[in-house]
Scaffold this motif. Structure first.
Motif, mmCIF file in Angstrom:
data_model
loop_
_atom_site.group_PDB
_atom_site.id
_atom_site.type_symbol
_atom_site.label_atom_id
_atom_site.label_comp_id
_atom_site.label_asym_id
_atom_site.label_seq_id
_atom_site.Cartn_x
_atom_site.Cartn_y
_atom_site.Cartn_z
ATOM 1 N N GLU A 162 0.819 -1.212 0.000
ATOM 2 C CA GLU A 162 0.000 0.000 0.000
ATOM 3 C C GLU A 162 0.852 1.260 0.000
ATOM 4 O O GLU A 162 0.536 2.238 -0.679
ATOM 5 C CB GLU A 162 -0.954 -0.015 1.191
ATOM 6 N N ASP A 163 1.948 1.244 0.777
ATOM 7 C CA ASP A 163 2.818 2.426 0.823
ATOM 8 C C ASP A 163 3.460 2.696 -0.533
ATOM 9 O O ASP A 163 3.653 3.853 -0.921
ATOM 10 C CB ASP A 163 3.914 2.225 1.887
ATOM 11 N N VAL A 164 3.788 1.641 -1.268
ATOM 12 C CA VAL A 164 4.407 1.807 -2.588
ATOM 13 C C VAL A 164 3.376 2.337 -3.581
ATOM 14 O O VAL A 164 3.676 3.176 -4.432
ATOM 15 C CB VAL A 164 5.013 0.481 -3.088
ATOM 16 N N PHE A 165 2.146 1.824 -3.494
ATOM 17 C CA PHE A 165 1.070 2.350 -4.336
ATOM 18 C C PHE A 165 0.941 3.858 -4.156
ATOM 19 O O PHE A 165 0.871 4.625 -5.126
ATOM 20 C CB PHE A 165 -0.266 1.692 -3.964
ATOM 21 N N ILE A 166 0.890 4.280 -2.902
ATOM 22 C CA ILE A 166 0.706 5.703 -2.584
ATOM 23 C C ILE A 166 1.900 6.523 -3.070
ATOM 24 O O ILE A 166 1.740 7.616 -3.630
ATOM 25 C CB ILE A 166 0.488 5.882 -1.064
ATOM 26 N N GLU A 167 3.108 5.993 -2.868
ATOM 27 C CA GLU A 167 4.315 6.686 -3.317
ATOM 28 C C GLU A 167 4.319 6.850 -4.829
ATOM 29 O O GLU A 167 4.689 7.910 -5.354
ATOM 30 C CB GLU A 167 5.543 5.902 -2.863
ATOM 31 N N ASN A 168 3.899 5.817 -5.556
ATOM 32 C CA ASN A 168 3.839 5.901 -7.015
ATOM 33 C C ASN A 168 2.892 7.002 -7.471
ATOM 34 O O ASN A 168 3.192 7.756 -8.401
ATOM 35 C CB ASN A 168 3.367 4.562 -7.598
ATOM 36 N N ARG A 169 1.749 7.086 -6.818
ATOM 37 C CA ARG A 169 0.771 8.091 -7.239
ATOM 38 C C ARG A 169 1.261 9.506 -6.938
ATOM 39 O O ARG A 169 0.970 10.434 -7.697
ATOM 40 C CB ARG A 169 -0.569 7.848 -6.544
ATOM 41 N N LYS A 170 2.001 9.692 -5.853
ATOM 42 C CA LYS A 170 2.553 11.016 -5.563
ATOM 43 C C LYS A 170 3.517 11.448 -6.658
ATOM 44 O O LYS A 170 3.557 12.609 -7.048
ATOM 45 C CB LYS A 170 3.254 11.007 -4.210
ATOM 46 N N GLU A 171 4.278 10.487 -7.176
ATOM 47 C CA GLU A 171 5.235 10.805 -8.238
ATOM 48 C C GLU A 171 4.540 11.021 -9.569
ATOM 49 O O GLU A 171 4.950 11.858 -10.371
ATOM 50 C CB GLU A 171 6.262 9.676 -8.363
ATOM 51 N N ASP A 172 3.464 10.273 -9.823
ATOM 52 C CA ASP A 172 2.744 10.384 -11.090
ATOM 53 C C ASP A 172 1.239 10.376 -10.808
ATOM 54 O O ASP A 172 0.604 9.321 -10.756
ATOM 55 C CB ASP A 172 3.104 9.223 -12.019
ATOM 56 N N PRO A 173 0.630 11.557 -10.614
ATOM 57 C CA PRO A 173 -0.800 11.637 -10.292
ATOM 58 C C PRO A 173 -1.713 11.092 -11.389
ATOM 59 O O PRO A 173 -2.896 10.867 -11.145
ATOM 60 C CB PRO A 173 -1.034 13.146 -10.097
ATOM 61 N N SER A 174 -1.174 10.887 -12.592
ATOM 62 C CA SER A 174 -2.007 10.385 -13.683
ATOM 63 C C SER A 174 -2.180 8.867 -13.632
ATOM 64 O O SER A 174 -2.913 8.308 -14.452
ATOM 65 C CB SER A 174 -1.401 10.775 -15.038
ATOM 66 N N LEU A 175 -1.506 8.198 -12.712
ATOM 67 C CA LEU A 175 -1.614 6.740 -12.614
ATOM 68 C C LEU A 175 -3.059 6.320 -12.350
ATOM 69 O O LEU A 175 -3.757 6.933 -11.541
ATOM 70 C CB LEU A 175 -0.730 6.212 -11.481
ATOM 71 N N LEU A 176 -3.479 5.264 -13.014
ATOM 72 C CA LEU A 176 -4.800 4.699 -12.772
ATOM 73 C C LEU A 176 -4.648 3.488 -11.865
ATOM 74 O O LEU A 176 -3.876 3.517 -10.926
ATOM 75 C CB LEU A 176 -5.463 4.374 -14.112
ATOM 76 N N GLY A 414 0.520 -5.266 -12.257
ATOM 77 C CA GLY A 414 -0.052 -4.609 -13.428
ATOM 78 C C GLY A 414 -0.416 -3.163 -13.168
ATOM 79 O O GLY A 414 -0.818 -2.806 -12.051
ATOM 80 N N ILE A 415 -0.257 -2.338 -14.181
ATOM 81 C CA ILE A 415 -0.674 -0.932 -14.123
ATOM 82 C C ILE A 415 -1.459 -0.626 -15.394
ATOM 83 O O ILE A 415 -0.974 -0.861 -16.510
ATOM 84 C CB ILE A 415 0.526 0.015 -13.974
ATOM 85 N N ASP A 416 -2.670 -0.110 -15.210
ATOM 86 C CA ASP A 416 -3.554 0.159 -16.338
ATOM 87 C C ASP A 416 -3.265 1.509 -16.985
ATOM 88 O O ASP A 416 -2.910 2.477 -16.310
ATOM 89 C CB ASP A 416 -5.013 0.158 -15.877
ATOM 90 N N VAL A 417 -3.467 1.527 -18.298
ATOM 91 C CA VAL A 417 -3.459 2.787 -19.047
ATOM 92 C C VAL A 417 -4.731 2.798 -19.878
ATOM 93 O O VAL A 417 -4.957 1.907 -20.697
ATOM 94 C CB VAL A 417 -2.227 2.906 -19.970
ATOM 95 N N ALA A 418 -5.577 3.795 -19.629
ATOM 96 C CA ALA A 418 -6.828 3.896 -20.382
ATOM 97 C C ALA A 418 -6.532 4.236 -21.837
ATOM 98 O O ALA A 418 -5.667 5.062 -22.136
ATOM 99 C CB ALA A 418 -7.732 4.959 -19.770
ATOM 100 N N LEU A 419 -7.238 3.586 -22.730
ATOM 101 C CA LEU A 419 -7.018 3.820 -24.157
ATOM 102 C C LEU A 419 -7.281 5.283 -24.511
ATOM 103 O O LEU A 419 -6.600 5.849 -25.374
ATOM 104 C CB LEU A 419 -7.929 2.900 -24.971
ATOM 105 N N ASN A 420 -8.235 5.889 -23.836
ATOM 106 C CA ASN A 420 -8.542 7.301 -24.108
ATOM 107 C C ASN A 420 -7.369 8.213 -23.769
ATOM 108 O O ASN A 420 -7.175 9.247 -24.402
ATOM 109 C CB ASN A 420 -9.781 7.739 -23.333
ATOM 110 N N ASP A 421 -6.571 7.839 -22.751
ATOM 111 C CA ASP A 421 -5.402 8.654 -22.395
ATOM 112 C C ASP A 421 -4.347 8.616 -23.498
ATOM 113 O O ASP A 421 -3.626 9.592 -23.723
ATOM 114 C CB ASP A 421 -4.803 8.174 -21.072
ATOM 115 N N ILE A 422 -4.246 7.473 -24.171
ATOM 116 C CA ILE A 422 -3.307 7.369 -25.289
ATOM 117 C C ILE A 422 -3.849 8.130 -26.496
ATOM 118 O O ILE A 422 -3.109 8.822 -27.192
ATOM 119 C CB ILE A 422 -3.054 5.888 -25.648
#
Length: 968
Positions: A162-176, A414-422
Motif C-alpha cells: 500500500e505504501d508503494v502504491f501511494i508513493e507511485n501516485r505522488k510521483e505520477d498523479p495520472s496513474l490509474l 499490473g498498471i492500467d493505461v486507459a485507451l482514451n489517455d493514449i
C-alpha cells in the motif's frame, strides 16, 4: 435513354449550382483569408512526435511498475510464514464486503460477516467511480476460503504494498489502477473502491484475466490430447472437455496450440492441421470442435502420443479412467508435468496450479525474463473502459536450506493505461475527417484505430483485432503491417479500398501511410492521410472578430449560435468536441449548445482551459456559414425546386441547416467527421446521393404525413496559392415524392412545350416508350454506387427507397452484377455480437454429481466437510453456466442470457470500371427482359430502364439478400 440521362444530369447540376453554393463558399473563404492560415501536416514529423509522447507516457508507468515488482519480491522474501495466523489479526479492506448480490430468483443474498475496514469514498473523474486514496482494496475469488493459512499469510505480506502504491501516485498523479494479482488468487488494487460484480454470481479470478495470463507465463507450444474412446465414461469425457476449455483460457496470443482426439478405430483427429496461434478466434474453433467430440472405440495411446511427439518434445497431460503410470512416466521422462483432476469442482483450482508450471521458465531465467509486457486492449473490470495493462512478473526469491532457489511465480504486477489517455496524445481534427492515427503490437493487433469499436458483451475477452481486419486487406497493407511488426519505419502512397462509416459503401481512394516504432515498447505507430488533408485551416482571429458585442457573449459571431437567430439564419448543430475542459458534453445538440453558450459567458476563446485551435475554428466556421445563408440561401425559394433543406458542414465542427424547421427531420451526426455523407463527399468527385436507410423489414410510412428526404452533397475544394484542401461539404435535401414525379418527367419524351398529359406508347405503336407514360410497362430507377435504390418511377417503390436493390428487384440487380456494373468486396467483422443460441443437450450439466441425503443436510458435520464445500462450488458454477463447457458465452438459469461475440461476413457493392452505357437481355427461359443502364456523369448514380417481368421465372431469380445487405 442518353437524352434522358443528360436531362437528369443537367437538372441535378443546376440545383446544386444554385443552392449548393460551392462557388459562393469558395469566394467567402477567399474574402476571409486574413482570418486564417493554411497549415501543413508533415506525416513523418507527426508520427515522430506522437510516438515520442506515447513512449514518455508508458515510460512513467513502467517506472512505477518496476518499483512495485521489486518491492513485492523484497517484502515476500522478508516475510516469516505463520502457521497459527488468525483472520482477526489481519486488517484490510475487503472490496466485496459492501457489494450486494442477488440470487437468480431476484432475492437478495445475505452477505457473509466480514471484519473488513470501513472506508469513506469520494467521486473521482479519472476512475469514473468512488475511490479512497489512503488504502488499497482486496478482492478474493468466491471459491477461495478467506480464512485459510495461505491466504492470510498472503494478505499479511502484501499489505506493505500500500505504501508503494501511494508513493507511485505522488510521483505520477495520472496513474490509474495499480494491481498485484497473486498466484493464490488474491488481488490487491489501489486506490480502494467497492468491487463491481460483473454478474449476479461473481466468478472473477485475477488468474484468468488476460493481463495476468500474459504476464505469468512464457511463450509456449502445446498439443492437448483428448481420449475419446468408448471406455471413457460420459462424466469423465465432460470433465476432460472442461479441462481443455480451462487450459485454453490460460493461453495467450504468444502461444501456439492444437487439440487432437484419438481412439483405436480412427487416426488422431486434430482441430487444425498444425499448431495455430492461441488467439480468441482460434480458441473459439477449438471449443466448438471439442464440444462435438463423442466417445467411441477403444483407447490407443500410441497413435495419440506419436502424433503429439511429432509436433512437440514435451507434453502436458490430464487424467482419464485408466492406469496413470505410463502417463506419469512419459511426463517425467520428457521434462513435462503430470497432475490429476479429481472432480469437476476442482477443475479451475488445478488449472491455476498448472499456471505455476508455465511460469517456471521465467523464474529460472531470472532478470532476463523481467520484461515489461503490454497487453492487448481489453475491457477493464473496474470500470475504466478499454485499457491496456503493463505487466511484470513477480518472482519468489526465497531459498530452501540447500540454498536452492524457488521456482514459483508469486504473481503479476499490473498498471492500467486507459485507451482514451493514449488517444489524447494523437492529432485528430487537423487530419481531417478521413485522416487518422493507428498503432499495432508485435502480433499485428490494433492498439489504436478508428475502427476499433468492440461491442463489449463479455468483459473477460481481450480485443484482438488484427490491422488487416480493421481495414480492407490488400497487398500494400500486408507489407506495411510486416514492416511495422519488424520495427521499421517507412512511408507509402497507395490506392486502396475503404468501407464507409455506415458500412454500406466501398470507395476507392488514395492514402499516404507513414509509420515508425514506438521506442521501448512493443508497439508501432502509423498515420493515414488523404491527399486533400495535407493542408488544413487554422483560424487566426483578430481582435475585431473577438470584440464584445452582446452583453453576455464575448464574441461577435457567437450571436449566430444563439437559438433566437436560427429562424433567420438556419439551425446550427455544433460537433460535440472537447473545446474546453469544463464543457459538459452531451449527445443532445440543444443541451450541448446551452452548455457551450453558458461556458462562453465565463471564459474567453484564448483561455488556457480551452483548445484554441478547436474554439477559433468553430468561431470562424460559424461566421463563414452564416455568410453563405445571407449571400445564397435567403434569396432562394426552396419549394420551387422541391427541396426540403439546404445545408453546409465544416471541418471546424459546424453543421448549418436551412431553413430552421428542416432541423426537426435532420438525422445526420452533429459531428461532421462521424457523418457518412461528409466523409464520402471528401473522397469522391461530384455529387453524392444518400437515400434514407431502410432495413430489409421496412414496410414504409404514409408518405402524405411523413416527408422523406434524399441528401445530395459535394465537397468544397479550395486552392489557396499552391495548396489544395477541402474544408467543407455543402448540399441539398430532396423531397422524395416531388422528385420521383420530376424524375418521371425528365426520363420521358415530354418537352417543355408539352402539356401535362402525354400519349401512352406501346411496342406496337410508332412512338417511343418512356418512364412517365409507360410506367406500367417500364421500370426506371436511379441506384447509387452501393446498390441502394434512390428514385423510381414506380409509386410502390417509394417506400423502398434506401433498400438494397436486390430486395426491390432481385432479378434486375442480379443482371447488373453479372454484367459487371457492380463489383463486390467481402470482408469480416470480428467485433460483432450475436444473440445467444439455445442451450445444446450435449452441454448439459452432468447427472453424476453427488446429491446429499436429508440426513446429510441435517448434519452440522456434513455442512463443514470438504464434500459440502465441493458441492457448494459446483452449485455456484451451475448457477453461472447453463453449459459446463461454454464458460465464456452463456449464463445460468434465471439469469439474463447474454449476447456472444461472433464473426460476421459483410459484402458491399461498388461501381466497377464498366463502360458508361450498356444494354443487355435477361434470359428467363421462356421469356426475357431487356434492360439499359447508364452512369450519370458527376454523380454516384446508375440510371436503369428495364421491362417489367412478364413471367414468374424472371421474378424468382434471387440474390442472397442477407449477403447483399452486408450481414451473414
Amino acid at each position: 435513354m442518353q437524352y434522358w440521362a443528360r436531362r437528369l444530369e443537367q437538372e441535378i447540376d443546376g440545383v446544386m449550382r444554385i443552392f449548393g453554393g460551392v462557388q459562393q463558399l469558395r469566394k467567402i473563404y477567399d474574402d476571409n483569408k486574413s482570418l486564417f492560415e493554411v497549415k501543413e501536416n508533415v506525416p513523418r514529423k507527426l508520427v515522430e512526435k506522437v510516438a515520442g509522447d506515447i513512449e514518455s507516457l508508458l515510460a512513467k508507468k513502467v517506472r512505477a511498475l518496476k518499483r512495485l515488482a521489486n518491492a513485492a519480491e523484497k517484502f515476500q522474501k522478508a516475510h516469516h510464514w505463520q502457521d497459527n495466523i488468525r483472520e482477526e489479526d489481519i486488517e484490510y479492506y475487503d472490496s466485496k464486503a459492501d457489494t450486494e448480490y442477488d440470487d437468480p430468483d431476484g432475492e437478495e443474498i445475505e452477505r457473509e460477516k466480514s471484519n473488513s475496514l470501513k472506508l469513506e469514498f469520494t467521486d473521482d473523474d479519472n476512475f469514473k467511480t468512488k475511490v479512497n486514496y489512503s488504502y488499497a482494496a482486496v478482492q478474493i475469488p468466491t471459491d477461495i476460503y478467506k480464512g485459510s493459512t495461505v491466504i492470510l499469510n498472503e494478505l499479511n505480506w502484501t499489505q506493505a504494498l500500500e505504501d508503494v502504491f501511494i508513493e507511485n501516485r505522488k510521483e505520477d498523479p495520472s496513474l490509474l489502477w495499480q494491481v498485484f494479482g497473486s498466484a493464490t488468487g488474491v488481488t490487491r488494487y489501489y486506490p480502494a473502491t467497492p468491487w463491481r460484480a460483473p454478474n449476479k454470481i461473481d466468478l472473477y479470478d485475477v488468474r484468468r484475466r488476460p493481463w495476468y495470463i500474459q504476464g505469468a507465463s512464457s511463450p509456449k507450444d502445446m498439443v492437448i490430447i483428448v481420449d475419446v474412446s468408448g471406455s471413457v465414461s460420459g462424466l469423465t469425457l465432460k470433465l476432460m472437455k472442461t479441462s481443455v476449455y480451462e487450459m485454453l483460457d490460460t493461453l495467450s496470443d504468444d502461444d501456439y496450440v492444437n487439440v487432437a482426439s484419438f481412439n483405436e478405430k480412427a487416426k488422431p483427429v486434430s482441430c487444425f492441421k498444425h499448431l495455430v496461434q492461441a488467439n480468441i478466434r482460434n480458441k473459439k474453433v477449438f471449443k466448438e470442435d471439442v464440444q462435438g467430440m463423442v466417445a467411441k472405440g477403444t483407447t490407443d495411446y500410441k497413435a495419440g502420443f506419436e502424433y503429439a511427439f511429432d509436433q512437440l518434445q514435451n507434453s502436458n497431460i490430464t487424467r482419464a479412467n485408466y492406469d496413470v503410470t505410463p502417463l506419469q512416466w512419459m511426463a517425467c521422462a520428457n521434462k513435462g508435468y503430470y497432475f490429476e483432476i479429481p472432480s469437476i469442482g476442482a477443475i479451475r483450482i488445478n488449472t491455476q496450479e498448472y499456471l505455476d508450471v508455465l511460469g517456471r521458465p521465467m523464474v529460472l531465467a531470472g532478470n532476463r525474463a523481467k520484461q515489461v509486457q503490454w497487453t492487448n486492449v481489453y475491457q477493464d473490470a473496474l470500470g475504466l473502459g478499454l485499457v491496456v495493462t503493463g505487466t511484470l512478473p513477480v518472482f519468489n526469491l526465497t531459498e530452501d536450506s540447500s540454498d536452492r532457489k524457488n521456482q514459483l511465480i508469486l504473481g503479476v504486477m499490473g498498471i492500467d493505461v486507459a485507451l482514451n489517455d493514449i488517444k489524447r496524445l494523437t492529432p485528430r481534427y487537423n487530419l481531417g475527417a478521413n485522416g487518422y492515427v493507428f498503432a499495432i503490437d508485435l502480433n499485428g493487433y490494433v492498439l489504436l484505430h478508428p475502427n476499433l469499436q468492440p461491442q463489449i458483451i463479455n468483459f473477460r475477452e481481450p480485443v484482438t483485432l488484427d490491422f488487416l481486419d480493421a481495414e480492407l486487406e490488400d497487398e500494400n497493407k500486408e507489407e506495411i503491417r510486416r514492416s511495422m511488426i519488424d520495427g521499421n519505419d517507412g512511408q507509402r502512397f497507395i490506392k486502396t479500398l475503404i468501407k464507409s462509416l455506415d458500412e454500406q459503401y466501398i470507395d476507392e481512394v488514395f492514402r499516404t501511410y507513414t509509420w515508425a516504432p514506438i521506442k521501448s515498447t512493443n508497439y508501432s505507430l502509423g498515420l493515414v492521410l488523404p491527399p486533400y488533408s495535407t493542408y488544413y485551416i487554422q483560424a487566426n482571429l483578430s481582435d475585431q472578430i473577438l470584440q464584445v458585442k452582446l452583453p453576455n457573449i464575448k464574441m461577435k459571431d457567437f450571436e449566430y449560435l444563439l437559438p433566437n437567430s436560427f429562424e433567420s439564419e438556419g439551425h446550427v448543430f455544433i460537433a460535440p468536441r472537447e473545446y474546453c475542459k469544463d464543457l459538459d458534453l452531451s449527445d443532445n445538440n440543444t443541451e450541448f449548445l446551452e452548455n457551450f453558450i453558458a461556458l462562453m459567458e465565463k471564459v474567453t476563446p484564448d483561455s488556457k482551459q480551452c483548445d484554441n485551435f478547436l474554439l477559433h475554428n468553430l468561431i470562424l466556421d460559424t461566421g463563414i456559414t452564416q455568410q453563405l445563408v445571407d449571400q445564397v440561401w435567403k434569396d432562394q425559394d426552396l419549394n420551387t425546386y422541391s427541396l426540403l433543406a439546404v445545408f453546409a458542414a465544416t471541418d471546424g465542427g459546424i453543421t448549418r441547416v436551412f431553413p430552421n424547421k428542416a432541423a426537426d427531420d435532420w438525422e445526420e451526426e452533429p459531428e461532421p467527421f462521424n457523418a457518412s455523407f461528409y466523409r464520402r463527399s471528401l473522397d469522391n468527385k461530384g455529387y453524392i446521393f444518400k437515400p434514407p436507410y431502410r432495413d430489409a423489414g421496412y414496410r414504409g410510412l404514409d408518405l402524405e404525413n411523413n416527408t422523406i428526404g434524399i441528401l445530395v452533397s459535394t465537397a468544397v475544394e479550395l486552392s489557396i496559392g499552391d495548396k489544395t484542401l477541402k474544408p467543407a461539404v455543402v448540399g441539398v435535401k430532396l423531397d422524395l415524392e416531388a422528385w420521383a414525379e420530376k424524375f418521371k418527367v425528365l426520363a420521358s419524351n415530354r418537352t417543355d412545350r408539352d402539356q401535362l398529359g402525354t400519349r401512352r406508347c406501346d411496342p406496337s405503336s410508332s412512338c417511343e416508350m418512356d418512364c412517365e407514360a409507360n410506367n406500367k410497362d417500364l421500370i426506371c430507377v436511379l441506384i447509387d454506387d452501393g446498390g441502394f435504390l434512390v428514385l423510381s418511377n414506380q409509386e410502390d417503390h417509394w417506400y423502398q427507397v434506401g433498400k438494397f436493390f436486390s430486395e426491390v428487384d432481385a432479378n434486375l440487380m442480379s443482371a447488373l452484377y453479372n454484367n459487371s456494373f457492380y463489383a463486390r468486396k467481402e470482408s469480416y467483422d470480428f467485433q460483432s455480437v450475436c444473440a445467444p443460441e439455445a442451450p445444446s443437450n450435449t452441454g448439459a450439466a452432468p447427472r453424476g454429481v453427488f446429491v446429499p441425503t436429508v440426513a446429510d443436510l441435517l448434519s452440522l458435520a456434513w455442512w463443514t466437510s470438504a464434500a459440502a464445500w465441493s458441492l457448494f462450488q459446483q452449485f455456484l458454477y451451475s448457477l453461472t453456466y447453463s453449459s459446463w463447457f461454454q464458460t465464456e458465452e452463456v449464463v445460468g438459469d434465471g439469469m439474463e442470457a447474454r449476447e456472444t461475440s461472433c464473426i460476421m461476413k459483410q459484402t458491399q457493392y461498388y461501381f466497377s470500371t464498366v463502360n458508361a452505357t450498356y444494354n443487355a437481355i435477361i434470359d428467363c427461359g421462356n421469356c426475357s427482359r431487356l434492360f439499359h443502364a447508364q452512369r450519370l456523369a458527376n454523380t454516384n448514380l446508375l440510371f436503369v430502364v428495364a421491362d417489367k417481368p412478364l413471367c414468374s421465372q424472371c421474378e424468382s431469380v434471387k440474390l442472397l439478400q442477407a449477403e447483399v445487405r452486408g450481414i451473414l
